[in-house]
Design a protein around this motif. Structure first.
Motif, PDB file in Angstrom:
ATOM      1  N   PHE A   1       0.882  -1.168   0.000  1.00 57.28           N
ATOM      2  CA  PHE A   1       0.000   0.000   0.000  1.00 57.28           C
ATOM      3  C   PHE A   1       0.913   1.210   0.000  1.00 57.28           C
ATOM      4  O   PHE A   1       1.527   1.531   1.019  1.00 57.28           O
ATOM      5  N   HIS A   2       1.035   1.875  -1.149  1.00 64.16           N
ATOM      6  CA  HIS A   2       2.059   2.914  -1.241  1.00 64.16           C
ATOM      7  C   HIS A   2       1.655   4.024  -2.204  1.00 64.16           C
ATOM      8  O   HIS A   2       0.827   3.845  -3.095  1.00 64.16           O
ATOM      9  N   ASN A   3       2.244   5.186  -1.977  1.00 58.82           N
ATOM     10  CA  ASN A   3       2.057   6.350  -2.848  1.00 58.82           C
ATOM     11  C   ASN A   3       0.586   6.726  -3.011  1.00 58.82           C
ATOM     12  O   ASN A   3       0.146   7.112  -4.097  1.00 58.82           O
ATOM     13  N   ASN A   4      -0.175   6.613  -1.946  1.00 55.83           N
ATOM     14  CA  ASN A   4      -1.572   7.022  -1.934  1.00 55.83           C
ATOM     15  C   ASN A   4      -1.749   8.294  -1.117  1.00 55.83           C
ATOM     16  O   ASN A   4      -0.998   8.549  -0.167  1.00 55.83           O
ATOM     17  N   LEU A   5      -2.757   9.083  -1.466  1.00 52.42           N
ATOM     18  CA  LEU A   5      -3.193  10.206  -0.651  1.00 52.42           C
ATOM     19  C   LEU A   5      -4.486   9.814   0.044  1.00 52.42           C
ATOM     20  O   LEU A   5      -5.427   9.338  -0.607  1.00 52.42           O
ATOM     21  N   ILE A   6      -4.554  10.013   1.372  1.00 51.23           N
ATOM     22  CA  ILE A   6      -5.728   9.633   2.159  1.00 51.23           C
ATOM     23  C   ILE A   6      -6.181  10.834   2.964  1.00 51.23           C
ATOM     24  O   ILE A   6      -5.441  11.331   3.820  1.00 51.23           O
ATOM     25  N   SER A   7      -7.377  11.305   2.669  1.00 52.02           N
ATOM     26  CA  SER A   7      -7.940  12.447   3.376  1.00 52.02           C
ATOM     27  C   SER A   7      -9.139  11.994   4.198  1.00 52.02           C
ATOM     28  O   SER A   7     -10.098  11.445   3.656  1.00 52.02           O
ATOM     29  N   ASN A   8      -9.063  12.194   5.509  1.00 52.51           N
ATOM     30  CA  ASN A   8     -10.165  11.930   6.442  1.00 52.51           C
ATOM     31  C   ASN A   8     -10.546  10.456   6.566  1.00 52.51           C
ATOM     32  O   ASN A   8     -11.716  10.096   6.420  1.00 52.51           O
ATOM     33  N   PRO A   9      -9.591   9.565   6.830  1.00 53.69           N
ATOM     34  CA  PRO A   9     -10.005   8.190   7.100  1.00 53.69           C
ATOM     35  C   PRO A   9     -10.947   8.171   8.293  1.00 53.69           C
ATOM     36  O   PRO A   9     -10.769   8.925   9.246  1.00 53.69           O
ATOM     37  N   GLY A  10     -11.961   7.320   8.235  1.00 57.59           N
ATOM     38  CA  GLY A  10     -12.962   7.284   9.294  1.00 57.59           C
ATOM     39  C   GLY A  10     -12.469   6.506  10.500  1.00 57.59           C
ATOM     40  O   GLY A  10     -11.773   7.035  11.370  1.00 57.59           O
ATOM     41  N   ARG A  11     -12.819   5.232  10.579  1.00 60.07           N
ATOM     42  CA  ARG A  11     -12.343   4.401  11.687  1.00 60.07           C
ATOM     43  C   ARG A  11     -10.828   4.234  11.637  1.00 60.07           C
ATOM     44  O   ARG A  11     -10.166   4.155  12.671  1.00 60.07           O
ATOM     45  N   GLY A  12     -10.282   4.140  10.430  1.00 56.83           N
ATOM     46  CA  GLY A  12      -8.851   3.976  10.295  1.00 56.83           C
ATOM     47  C   GLY A  12      -8.467   3.737   8.851  1.00 56.83           C
ATOM     48  O   GLY A  12      -9.308   3.720   7.950  1.00 56.83           O
ATOM     49  N   VAL A  13      -7.158   3.531   8.629  1.00 56.67           N
ATOM     50  CA  VAL A  13      -6.653   3.296   7.275  1.00 56.67           C
ATOM     51  C   VAL A  13      -6.705   1.815   6.944  1.00 56.67           C
ATOM     52  O   VAL A  13      -7.187   1.427   5.873  1.00 56.67           O
ATOM     53  N   ILE A  14      -6.193   0.962   7.824  1.00 55.42           N
ATOM     54  CA  ILE A  14      -6.221  -0.488   7.592  1.00 55.42           C
ATOM     55  C   ILE A  14      -6.625  -1.182   8.879  1.00 55.42           C
ATOM     56  O   ILE A  14      -6.035  -0.944   9.937  1.00 55.42           O
ATOM     57  N   TRP A  15      -7.648  -2.021   8.784  1.00 59.11           N
ATOM     58  CA  TRP A  15      -8.020  -2.918   9.883  1.00 59.11           C
ATOM     59  C   TRP A  15      -8.231  -4.307   9.299  1.00 59.11           C
ATOM     60  O   TRP A  15      -9.055  -4.512   8.399  1.00 59.11           O
ATOM     61  N   ILE A  16      -7.433  -5.265   9.777  1.00 60.04           N
ATOM     62  CA  ILE A  16      -7.512  -6.639   9.274  1.00 60.04           C
ATOM     63  C   ILE A  16      -7.719  -7.557  10.457  1.00 60.04           C
ATOM     64  O   ILE A  16      -6.860  -7.654  11.339  1.00 60.04           O
ATOM     65  N   ASN A  17      -8.855  -8.247  10.480  1.00 61.35           N
ATOM     66  CA  ASN A  17      -9.196  -9.120  11.596  1.00 61.35           C
ATOM     67  C   ASN A  17      -8.295 -10.350  11.645  1.00 61.35           C
ATOM     68  O   ASN A  17      -7.840 -10.763  12.709  1.00 61.35           O
ATOM     69  N   GLU A  18      -8.034 -10.954  10.483  1.00 60.09           N
ATOM     70  CA  GLU A  18      -7.219 -12.164  10.447  1.00 60.09           C
ATOM     71  C   GLU A  18      -5.734 -11.820  10.494  1.00 60.09           C
ATOM     72  O   GLU A  18      -5.328 -10.714  10.112  1.00 60.09           O
ATOM     73  N   PRO A  19      -4.891 -12.735  10.982  1.00 64.14           N
ATOM     74  CA  PRO A  19      -3.453 -12.499  10.913  1.00 64.14           C
ATOM     75  C   PRO A  19      -3.018 -12.347   9.458  1.00 64.14           C
ATOM     76  O   PRO A  19      -3.400 -13.141   8.600  1.00 64.14           O
ATOM     77  N   TYR A  20      -2.230 -11.327   9.184  1.00 63.94           N
ATOM     78  CA  TYR A  20      -1.763 -11.076   7.818  1.00 63.94           C
ATOM     79  C   TYR A  20      -0.279 -10.761   7.870  1.00 63.94           C
ATOM     80  O   TYR A  20       0.180 -10.012   8.739  1.00 63.94           O
ATOM     81  N   SER A  21       0.470 -11.309   6.932  1.00 62.43           N
ATOM     82  CA  SER A  21       1.923 -11.130   6.919  1.00 62.43           C
ATOM     83  C   SER A  21       2.368 -10.479   5.624  1.00 62.43           C
ATOM     84  O   SER A  21       1.626 -10.413   4.646  1.00 62.43           O
ATOM     85  N   ASN A  22       3.612  -9.999   5.643  1.00 60.88           N
ATOM     86  CA  ASN A  22       4.235  -9.430   4.447  1.00 60.88           C
ATOM     87  C   ASN A  22       3.433  -8.263   3.881  1.00 60.88           C
ATOM     88  O   ASN A  22       3.027  -8.261   2.714  1.00 60.88           O
ATOM     89  N   LEU A  23       3.214  -7.285   4.736  1.00 63.21           N
ATOM     90  CA  LEU A  23       2.473  -6.089   4.363  1.00 63.21           C
ATOM     91  C   LEU A  23       3.412  -4.882   4.446  1.00 63.21           C
ATOM     92  O   LEU A  23       4.023  -4.635   5.483  1.00 63.21           O
ATOM     93  N   ALA A  24       3.515  -4.150   3.346  1.00 63.75           N
ATOM     94  CA  ALA A  24       4.363  -2.962   3.299  1.00 63.75           C
ATOM     95  C   ALA A  24       3.496  -1.730   3.090  1.00 63.75           C
ATOM     96  O   ALA A  24       2.729  -1.652   2.119  1.00 63.75           O
ATOM     97  N   ILE A  25       3.613  -0.757   4.002  1.00 60.45           N
ATOM     98  CA  ILE A  25       2.855   0.493   3.949  1.00 60.45           C
ATOM     99  C   ILE A  25       3.882   1.608   3.868  1.00 60.45           C
ATOM    100  O   ILE A  25       4.571   1.904   4.850  1.00 60.45           O
ATOM    101  N   HIS A  26       4.022   2.225   2.699  1.00 58.26           N
ATOM    102  CA  HIS A  26       5.104   3.200   2.575  1.00 58.26           C
ATOM    103  C   HIS A  26       4.759   4.312   1.593  1.00 58.26           C
ATOM    104  O   HIS A  26       3.959   4.142   0.671  1.00 58.26           O
ATOM    105  N   ASN A  27       5.352   5.460   1.845  1.00 58.15           N
ATOM    106  CA  ASN A  27       5.270   6.639   0.972  1.00 58.15           C
ATOM    107  C   ASN A  27       3.835   7.098   0.718  1.00 58.15           C
ATOM    108  O   ASN A  27       3.494   7.551  -0.386  1.00 58.15           O
TER     109      ASN A  27
END
Length: 466
Positions: A335-361
Motif C-alpha cells: 500500500f504505497h504512494n496514496n493520498l488519504i484524506s479523512n479516514p474514518g475508523r482507520g486506514v487499515i483494519w484486518i481481523n485475520e493475521p496477515y503477513s508481508n504487508l508494506a505500507i510506505h510513501n
C-alpha cells in the motif's frame, strides 16, 4: 477458361451480395427485427432504425452478428407488458446455470457464441431479469448501449473470454426483485449491472453506473465477477454502494485503474488465496475513492498505489481497508504512494493475521470526524508476523483530534521508520528512526479518471476535465 469465368462470376455475386447488404434498409418493426436475427446468417450486420421494439421472447443473435441501433435515445428494445418472467428463480444460483432462467433476458446469446457485437441502443426492462445473457461467449463486443431498469442484473455471463464492454450506461440495471412477489417492490443486493463468472482477457472501460432509487433495498453491485484473469477494469464512473466485487475465486492479473468509485471494491479470499505465477492477483491504482469503506480484504499478491482516497467527515463509518475473516493470510500486499484524506475508523483494519504487508510513501491527513473517531489508524491481529510488516516513509498528520498510529501493543513490533508524524497520540511508544529516504509520495499524484477521463486528480484537489 471456364474455371476462370466461374471464379469471376462467384466473386461478382459475392460483391453484389455485400453491396446489397450494405444498402439494406434498417429494420423498423419488432417482427422485422426478430426475423432478421432468426433468419440471418453468422456474420450478418443488422441495422435497427429508430423506434421502440417490444419483444415477447429473447433475441438470439448468431456468432459474428452485429446488431447496430440508431443510438441510445433512438433505438429502444424492451419487452411487451405481458412478458413477466417469474422472480421465483431470483436470486439466481450465481456459480451454476441450473435453476437460472436464461429466457428471462432481452438477449440470449447461444452457448459459445463468438464475435457478437451490439451497439447503439437502449435495452430496457422493467420486468425482465436482465438485458443480455451469455455462456462461453468469446470476443463479445458491447458498446454504446444503455441498459436500464432490469430486475436482477444488466449483463450476465459465464466463461466469457476476450470481451470488450465499453462506453455503456447502466441505470438501475439490477437489484430490484422480490422472491415470489411483485417484481420491482424490493430486492436484494447480490445482483449487478455486469455480473460475470469466470472472465478472462476482457476489458470493461468507460462505462457509467448510476442508481436513481434511494431505497437501501434497491442497492446493487456495479461490476461483479467470480474469478477474473488477465482482465482490466478502467475509466469507469461507478455511483453505487459496491462499485466492484471480485471475491472468493482464484483471480490473477486483474488491473483496476482510473475509476471513480463511490462505493467499495471487494476482493476477499479465504486465507488470502494462492499467488499466481506472475506474483499478482490485483493491481489497484490511479482510482478516486469516495467512501470510507473503500476496499474489502484480504487477498495475497495485491498492490494498491497512486489512489486518492477522499472521504466525507460526516460519513466516518469505515476503515479504508477492512478484513473480516479468521484464517491467517501470508500476503504479500503493498500500500504505497496514496493520498488519504479523512479516514474514518482507520486506514487499515484486518481481523485475520496477515503477513508481508508494506505500507510506505503515503500521505495521510486525519481531521476530527462526526463521531469522532479516536482509534489507531492501523489495526492488526495480535498473531501477525510483525517482523514482516513495515510502516515507513509516510507523512501522517492528525489535525484536530489526535489519533494513535496503532491499536494493539503487539503491533509495535512492526518495522516503523522514517515517518513524518504530526499530532500522533502514541508517537512515544515506538522508535521511528530517520533514513535518507524522503517521506511522502515519491512523485506528485496527478491523473485523469472516470468515463473518458472526466475528472482530473491533482494532488488533494479534483476538477472536471477541460
Amino acid at each position: 477458361m471456364l474455371v476462370r469465368t466461374f471464379q469471376l462470376l462467384v466473386a461478382l455475386a459475392c460483391s453484389l451480395a455485400l453491396v446489397m447488404s450494405c444498402l439494406a434498409a434498417p429494420v423498423t418493426t419488432t417482427e422485422a427485427l426478430v426475423a432478421a436475427v432468426n433468419n440471418g446468417a453468422e456474420g450478418d450486420t443488422i441495422e435497427v432504425g429508430p423506434g421502440t421494439f417490444e419483444l415477447s421472447a429473447p433475441l438470439e443473435p448468431k456468432s459474428g452478428m452485429t446488431i447496430q441501433g440508431a443510438g441510445q435515445d433512438e433505438t429502444i428494445i424492451t419487452g411487451v407488458a405481458s412478458w413477466k418472467p417469474s422472480t421465483k428463480t431470483l436470486p439466481d444460483p450465481e456459480m451454476k446455470t441450473q435453476g437460472l432462467d436464461t429466457n428471462a433476458y432481452l438477449v440470449r446469446l447461444p452457448d459459445k457464441a463468438a464475435g457478437v457485437t451490439m451497439t447503439g441502443m437502449t435495452l430496457r426492462g422493467p420486468h425482465v431479469h436482465g438485458a443480455i445473457y451469455g455462456f462461453g461467449c468469446t470476443d463479445l463486443h458491447l458498446h454504446d448501449l444503455r441498459i436500464q431498469d432490469t430486475l436482477w442484473c444488466g449483463i450476465r455471463t459465464f466463461a466469457m473470454q476476450r470481451a470488450r464492454i465499453h462506453d455503456c450506461e447502466f441505470i438501475d440495471a439490477g437489484g430490484r426483485w422480490k422472491r415470489g412477489g411483485e417484481p420491482g417492490v424490493d430486492g436484494g443486493i447480490t445482483g449487478g449491472a455486469i455480473f460475470a463468472i469466470w472472465m478472462k482477457e476482457s476489458e470493461i472501460a468507460h462505462n457509467r453506473f448510476t442508481r436513481t432509487q434511494e431505497s437501501k433495498a434497491d442497492e446493487f453491485y456495479g461490476i461483479k465477477c467470480r474469478q477474473g484473469k488477465q482482465s482490466r477494469i478502467h475509466h469507469n464512473t461507478i455511483e453505487v454502494n459496491f462499485s466492484i466485487e471480485l471475491p472468493f475465486e482464484n483471480d490473477e492479473d486483474v488491473e483496476i485503474d482510473h475509476n471513480i468509485c463511490f462505493g467499495t471494491i471487494s476482493i476477499p479470499k479465504y486465507a488470502g488465496g494462492p499467488i499466481p505465477e506472475s506474483g499478482r492477483t490485483f493491481h489497484i491504482h490511479h482510482n478516486y475513492f469516495r467512501d470510507s469503506y473503500s476496499i474489502e480484504f484480504v487477498r495475497n499478491g495485491v498492490e494498491i498505489d497512486h489512489n486518492l482516497f477522499d472521504f466525507d467527515l460526516q460519513k466516518d463509518h469505515g476503515n479504508l481497508i477492512s478484513g473480516f475473516g479468521k484464517a491467517p493470510a501470508g500476503g504479500p500486499a503493498t500500500f504505497h504512494n496514496n493520498l488519504i484524506s479523512n479516514p474514518g475508523r482507520g486506514v487499515i483494519w484486518i481481523n485475520e493475521p496477515y503477513s508481508n504487508l508494506a505500507i510506505h510513501n503515503n500521505h495521510i491527513i486525519t481531521r476530527t470526524t462526526e463521531t469522532p473517531r479516536r482509534d489507531g489508524l492501523f489495526g492488526f491481529n495480535r498473531e501477525c508476523d510483525f517482523e514482516t510488516i513495515s510502516i515507513r516513509d509516510n507523512i501522517i498528520e492528525c489535525q484536530g483530534e489526535p489519533r494513535p498510529l496503532l491499536r494493539s501493543k503487539e503491533s509495535y513490533e512492526s518495522t516503523i521508520q522514517n515517518n513524518q508524524l504530526t499530532n500522533v497520540a502514541d508517537a512515544d511508544r515506538f522508535e521511528n528512526p530517520t533514513t535518507d529516504n524522503h517521506p511522502g509520495l515519491k512523485e506528485p499524484l496527478k491523473f485523469e479518471c472516470g468515463v473518458h477521463g472526466e475528472l482530473i486528480v491533482d494532488g488533494w484537489q479534483t476538477r472536471p476535465a477541460g
